[in-house]
Design an enzyme around this catalytic site. Sequence first.
Site, short mmCIF file in Angstrom:
data_model
loop_
_atom_site.label_atom_id
_atom_site.label_comp_id
_atom_site.label_asym_id
_atom_site.label_seq_id
_atom_site.Cartn_x
_atom_site.Cartn_y
_atom_site.Cartn_z
N THR A 24 26.17 1.96 -1.56
CA THR A 24 24.96 2.79 -1.50
C THR A 24 24.55 3.14 -0.08
OG1 THR A 24 24.18 1.82 -3.54
CG2 THR A 24 22.52 2.82 -2.17
N CYS A 290 23.49 -22.31 -14.83
CA CYS A 290 22.24 -22.35 -14.07
C CYS A 290 22.50 -21.75 -12.69
CB CYS A 290 21.75 -23.78 -13.88
SG CYS A 290 21.29 -24.56 -15.42
N1 ASP Z 1 27.22 0.21 -7.03
C1 ASP Z 1 26.96 0.05 -5.63
C2 ASP Z 1 28.08 -0.80 -5.03
O1 ASP Z 1 28.10 -1.98 -5.20
C3 ASP Z 1 25.63 -0.58 -5.40
C4 ASP Z 1 25.32 -0.84 -3.95
O2 ASP Z 1 25.93 -0.34 -3.06
O3 ASP Z 1 24.40 -1.58 -3.70
O4 ASP Z 1 28.93 -0.26 -4.40
#
Ligand code: ASP
Length: 368
Positions: A24, A290
């Site tokens: 992201t 857990c």
């Molecule tokens: N789906 C994305 C990934 O893991 C989510 C992120 O980047 O936080 O590449």
Amino acid sequence: MHNSSMPTMINHEPKVLILYTGGTIGMVENPTTGAHEPLDFQHLASHVPEMNQLHVLVDTMQFEQPLDSSNIKPEHWQKMAEVVVENYDYYDGFVILHGTDTMAYSATALSFILQNLAKPVIFTGSQLPIGVLRTDGKENLITAIEIAAAHDRIGMPMVPEVCIFFQSYLFRGNRSKKFSAEQFNAFSSPNYPPIAEVGVHINYAHHYIRHAISTEKLTPCYNFDQNVVVLRLFPGISPSIVRSVLNIHGLRGLVLESFGTGNAMTDDWFIEELRSAVDRGLVIVNTSQCIGGGVEMSRYDTGNRLKNAGVIGGGEMTTEAVIVKLMFLLGQDYSHEKVCKLMNTNLAGELNEKSLQWKEINDSTTLL
Ligand code: ASP
């Protein structure tokens, strides 16, 4: 390419290499579909002009094909580690930008691959793309660079280990897990304290930082065996399901996610299936469903029976750490006994007990 192992003293403007693997943090929103799509890394740098204000020389590299971290595989762990190994002598620290979904697995894998690491390798990412107004990516990136460049009063790297930095905390990579798909503080380290807390200042918890004891040179070890599976128990799991999993063709390791402190049902069929799988050479490691605490199989009869069937306890390791460690140990040319013994031995800070140096592991005859 040569690489020395000794932590070098920093007496110049620190140099940090950033590797963008995907996720992201380097994404933008597709205006038509609204989906997040990977963008060229130039975009990331141009969105963070603040990087120029750091007194750190920053170089960047990126995966040819940036990946959503759900697509990361052992070959990509190797690619990340190779970037560190090949550039080890030229940089004081490394930042790996990575999707959050499997970041804990990758950080764990690199902690095992990079034997005798003496420089920081800091993973970070973000929950919102760096191009979005409320992004958490900028702060995560800037702070990760600062941590990768940080050195103590005598010029030694502050955090010479593989870590995950996210929002307010620096965690040891192989102790971390993604616990929230929503919060900016997306990671936790249930069984090991944060290595640093970040607020107005970056406060390092010096006594929790792992320093390479060895002066051996950085030795990468890349092999992972993918013939492992996770079996999560639940009340009412059927014998035929358990039997088919245990009899998967080519299976070498099984992570059993059990209840509480490592407990499972005591039905004879279940214990017998496990025992005969162990007798066939399958390595079965017990880990708890857990989040906090760990496996103590001797505590209840329900756990003790697993132990007597030849199941190994995973201690307080996260499930992520147990899976990656099992893949790693099975990927080496070790005997069944040595794999079982090393599962309960601290290799890279993933377990609370005396660490074994890589050389000791390879030299040791007692482990054979
Ligand atoms: N789906 C994305 C990934 O893991 C989510 C992120 O980047 O936080 O590449």
